[in-house]
Design a protein around this motif. Sequence first.
Motif, PDB file in Angstrom:
ATOM      1  N   GLN A 273     -24.161 -50.186-120.441  1.00 15.98           N
ATOM      2  CA  GLN A 273     -23.877 -51.109-119.327  1.00 15.98           C
ATOM      3  C   GLN A 273     -23.735 -50.312-118.032  1.00 15.98           C
ATOM      4  O   GLN A 273     -22.724 -49.629-117.822  1.00 15.98           O
ATOM      5  CB  GLN A 273     -22.565 -51.849-119.601  1.00 15.98           C
ATOM      6  CG  GLN A 273     -22.544 -52.678-120.879  1.00 15.98           C
ATOM      7  CD  GLN A 273     -23.333 -53.971-120.745  1.00 15.98           C
ATOM      8  OE1 GLN A 273     -23.707 -54.364-119.611  1.00 15.98           O
ATOM      9  NE2 GLN A 273     -23.618 -54.623-121.854  1.00 15.98           N
ATOM     10  N   GLU A 274     -24.693 -50.488-117.113  1.00 19.42           N
ATOM     11  CA  GLU A 274     -24.741 -49.633-115.930  1.00 19.42           C
ATOM     12  C   GLU A 274     -23.473 -49.715-115.083  1.00 19.42           C
ATOM     13  O   GLU A 274     -22.892 -48.678-114.720  1.00 19.42           O
ATOM     14  CB  GLU A 274     -25.958 -50.010-115.062  1.00 19.42           C
ATOM     15  CG  GLU A 274     -26.224 -48.979-113.990  1.00 19.42           C
ATOM     16  CD  GLU A 274     -27.558 -49.225-113.293  1.00 19.42           C
ATOM     17  OE1 GLU A 274     -28.130 -50.329-113.478  1.00 19.42           O
ATOM     18  OE2 GLU A 274     -28.028 -48.322-112.577  1.00 19.42           O
ATOM     19  N   ALA A 275     -23.034 -50.930-114.802  1.00 24.07           N
ATOM     20  CA  ALA A 275     -21.874 -51.115-113.919  1.00 24.07           C
ATOM     21  C   ALA A 275     -20.641 -50.448-114.524  1.00 24.07           C
ATOM     22  O   ALA A 275     -19.911 -49.708-113.858  1.00 24.07           O
ATOM     23  CB  ALA A 275     -21.630 -52.609-113.700  1.00 24.07           C
TER      24      ALA A 275
ATOM     25  N   LYS B  76     -20.986 -46.636-114.492  1.00 27.05           N
ATOM     26  CA  LYS B  76     -20.818 -46.083-113.140  1.00 27.05           C
ATOM     27  C   LYS B  76     -19.352 -46.034-112.764  1.00 27.05           C
ATOM     28  O   LYS B  76     -18.850 -45.046-112.235  1.00 27.05           O
ATOM     29  CB  LYS B  76     -21.566 -46.957-112.125  1.00 27.05           C
ATOM     30  CG  LYS B  76     -23.010 -46.509-111.963  1.00 27.05           C
ATOM     31  CD  LYS B  76     -23.643 -47.116-110.732  1.00 27.05           C
ATOM     32  CE  LYS B  76     -25.025 -46.521-110.525  1.00 27.05           C
ATOM     33  NZ  LYS B  76     -25.953 -47.499-109.902  1.00 27.05           N
TER      34      LYS B  76
ATOM     35  N   ILE C 102     -27.423 -42.258-115.327  1.00 25.13           N
ATOM     36  CA  ILE C 102     -27.028 -43.463-116.064  1.00 25.13           C
ATOM     37  C   ILE C 102     -28.252 -44.352-116.205  1.00 25.13           C
ATOM     38  O   ILE C 102     -29.003 -44.549-115.244  1.00 25.13           O
ATOM     39  CB  ILE C 102     -25.882 -44.195-115.321  1.00 25.13           C
ATOM     40  CG1 ILE C 102     -24.595 -43.368-115.483  1.00 25.13           C
ATOM     41  CG2 ILE C 102     -25.687 -45.598-115.876  1.00 25.13           C
ATOM     42  CD1 ILE C 102     -23.454 -43.806-114.605  1.00 25.13           C
ATOM     43  N   HIS C 103     -28.477 -44.849-117.407  1.00 26.42           N
ATOM     44  CA  HIS C 103     -29.641 -45.697-117.657  1.00 26.42           C
ATOM     45  C   HIS C 103     -29.144 -47.005-118.257  1.00 26.42           C
ATOM     46  O   HIS C 103     -28.448 -47.012-119.269  1.00 26.42           O
ATOM     47  CB  HIS C 103     -30.581 -44.971-118.626  1.00 26.42           C
ATOM     48  CG  HIS C 103     -31.926 -45.618-118.722  1.00 26.42           C
ATOM     49  ND1 HIS C 103     -33.062 -45.067-118.169  1.00 26.42           N
ATOM     50  CD2 HIS C 103     -32.313 -46.785-119.292  1.00 26.42           C
ATOM     51  CE1 HIS C 103     -34.085 -45.857-118.406  1.00 26.42           C
ATOM     52  NE2 HIS C 103     -33.653 -46.912-119.086  1.00 26.42           N
ATOM     53  N   HIS C 104     -29.526 -48.097-117.634  1.00 23.53           N
ATOM     54  CA  HIS C 104     -28.989 -49.378-118.068  1.00 23.53           C
ATOM     55  C   HIS C 104     -29.573 -49.885-119.389  1.00 23.53           C
ATOM     56  O   HIS C 104     -30.757 -49.738-119.671  1.00 23.53           O
ATOM     57  CB  HIS C 104     -29.243 -50.433-116.982  1.00 23.53           C
ATOM     58  CG  HIS C 104     -28.650 -51.769-117.324  1.00 23.53           C
ATOM     59  ND1 HIS C 104     -27.297 -51.965-117.468  1.00 23.53           N
ATOM     60  CD2 HIS C 104     -29.233 -52.973-117.569  1.00 23.53           C
ATOM     61  CE1 HIS C 104     -27.063 -53.223-117.788  1.00 23.53           C
ATOM     62  NE2 HIS C 104     -28.226 -53.868-117.859  1.00 23.53           N
TER      63      HIS C 104
ATOM     64  N   SER D 265     -28.656 -53.555-121.721  1.00 23.04           N
ATOM     65  CA  SER D 265     -27.781 -54.738-121.618  1.00 23.04           C
ATOM     66  C   SER D 265     -27.060 -55.086-122.920  1.00 23.04           C
ATOM     67  O   SER D 265     -26.112 -55.851-122.931  1.00 23.04           O
ATOM     68  CB  SER D 265     -28.617 -55.934-121.159  1.00 23.04           C
ATOM     69  OG  SER D 265     -29.613 -56.214-122.140  1.00 23.04           O
TER      70      SER D 265
ATOM     71  N   ASP E 140     -32.764 -54.423-126.300  1.00 21.59           N
ATOM     72  CA  ASP E 140     -32.266 -53.711-125.125  1.00 21.59           C
ATOM     73  C   ASP E 140     -30.875 -53.115-125.394  1.00 21.59           C
ATOM     74  O   ASP E 140     -30.031 -53.055-124.501  1.00 21.59           O
ATOM     75  CB  ASP E 140     -32.244 -54.643-123.911  1.00 21.59           C
ATOM     76  CG  ASP E 140     -32.160 -53.872-122.594  1.00 21.59           C
ATOM     77  OD1 ASP E 140     -32.800 -52.806-122.494  1.00 21.59           O
ATOM     78  OD2 ASP E 140     -31.437 -54.325-121.686  1.00 21.59           O
TER      79      ASP E 140
ATOM     80  N   SER F 144     -28.118 -50.176-126.238  1.00 19.34           N
ATOM     81  CA  SER F 144     -27.953 -48.800-125.767  1.00 19.34           C
ATOM     82  C   SER F 144     -28.578 -47.820-126.769  1.00 19.34           C
ATOM     83  O   SER F 144     -29.176 -46.819-126.389  1.00 19.34           O
ATOM     84  CB  SER F 144     -26.469 -48.486-125.574  1.00 19.34           C
ATOM     85  OG  SER F 144     -25.734 -48.765-126.757  1.00 19.34           O
TER      86      SER F 144
END
Lengths: 339, 339
Positions: free
Chosen positions: A42-44, A47, A61-63, A65, A83, A85
């Motif tokens: 999860q990118e957010a 981060k 960082i690679h998103h 979902s 999708d 991780s």
Amino acid sequence: MTKAVTISLDAMGGDGGIDVVIPAALDYLKHDKETSLILVGQEALLKERVGSHGFGDRLKIHHASQEVAMDELPSKALRGKKDSSMRVAINLVKEGVADACVSAGNTGALMATSRFVLKMLPNVDRPAIISALPCIEGQTYMLDLGANVDCTAEHLFQFAVMGSELVSAVADIPNPRIGLLNIGQEEIKGNEQVKSAHELLAASSLNYVGYVEGDDVYKGGADVVVSDGFVGNVALKSSEGVAKMISHFMKEGFSKNWLTKLAGLIAMPVLRSLRRRIDPRRYNGASLLGLRGIVIKSHGGADELAFANAISRARKEALTDVPSRIKAQVEAHLRRESE
Amino acid sequence: MTKAVTISLDAMGGDGGIDVVIPAALDYLKHDKETSLILVGQEALLKERVGSHGFGDRLKIHHASQEVAMDELPSKALRGKKDSSMRVAINLVKEGVADACVSAGNTGALMATSRFVLKMLPNVDRPAIISALPCIEGQTYMLDLGANVDCTAEHLFQFAVMGSELVSAVADIPNPRIGLLNIGQEEIKGNEQVKSAHELLAASSLNYVGYVEGDDVYKGGADVVVSDGFVGNVALKSSEGVAKMISHFMKEGFSKNWLTKLAGLIAMPVLRSLRRRIDPRRYNGASLLGLRGIVIKSHGGADELAFANAISRARKEALTDVPSRIKAQVEAHLRRESE
């Protein structure tokens, strides 16, 4: 060994998820300046948790979902979590963005997804899980630890070739001694697969030292011990069980009264060094062999130290390009057989 | 428990032979006044070594002119050693002169000879080797430990019935919890035999608690753990290997310098009690189940203490008449199935 290596990490996998993977990654980057890491998830969230860091391009960082649950069925993860991780981390290896990937996610899903995304090496029928174990002298590598429950003699032979090549690559042992796990009863010695695998190994150019028994694994008479995944998994888990029982009894014994507590305090340095020697965290990081890419399985319950060890195992395999070496060895053995 | 029991001992068997069996027998008779022992082997030699003793008829010597070597092929022992101490000791059980026999001789020969002389119980296809193992809470009994390398689901089910009955008889657990050894991977869980055995066990009246993994053996979640002989033997031997490795590291650690030696001295009582808890000698004496008579296999390297424990295991099984109980239970399960 100063080649730059990039490793993708399934940041959401394992019992600890990002709470383990992020600190392990940050710590790892401090000590190994040649490696870049890609946190996948999860990118957010990633981060926010990573915050500002001084690693520049070495930490990306690679998103992704989705997440694969620890108890999710492999087939469900494969079909429904395109999708995740885990899947995206493996995709990065497939695409050549990463040289290897590490996941503490569920073994079955990791195996199925790796196999689907990366595909098997030519002439390798089945992937196998290999890990190092402590032994009285050095380490013993054991495979298969649970990827295959029913194996033919030919599968066992392929495991031996792959194990031999891995160990010569990462443990710097030029011609590893290969043992075949068996039981010691005369005449009924071994089931049919083991007996036939014995013939194949004896006729091969591998450094085959013959049958070994369960206790030999910890004596160090072989660098690689080969068995089917059912037997290997039971051996590994039983060993863990005994080690835990002994440690439990020891704790209990030393905490009985103030006298034993004092004795425990005095014996602490020795007990601590013992614990270090057999610490499973030091051996964390099992390789999925036979794939066209490097995938390292970290223990689901791994802590930061253990996860960092899995990353450094991935780096070693990337540096020595284990899949290409295995591919070449498998071909060489096939050539020799057909000559 | 004041019934008189007679036990025949293969006096020439094991690595130590008469040097272990005779002192173990003499010591045993001192502590257990209800048991008589028959030493089977070279009469002149045994008479000389036993000398004068105060046990009267409770200690007899029975001549046997041959010995089975520790590395002798079972088939050769069976054909060529009809007057071996092992065979004669088993014959005494067959003839009703002894209620049980104990041998530290080679497992394969003991199994083959017992099966030939005593025959299998009705409706039991295969004999199985069972032994107690230490665990965090109490003990766990595990079978098969190496008599059968390839087992069907029906065999595994029979092992469960026999193990359950043995444990309820000798360990005084009315309804033992039965676990089936398996590996923890989802979907590929278990090979076909294990899956089918799971169905049989779940449908039976046994106290079946489901699958257990290798580490569960030492946690104590089941009283009886069932597996085929290949897997069981590897699990047992691996466990022994780990325990030995830990003890080796501990000795090494405590003998490093005068400081660690001092620490070892102070920690001695705790370490000694730990050693006692997991001392394999205390668990010596594996039962050969499924036969029409009681045969106990002592470890080949057993010392006096260990061999005496095997004798007391034989006595317990004789007192509770384990073969008759197993016979009745197997019949009861068959009846229930056909209803």
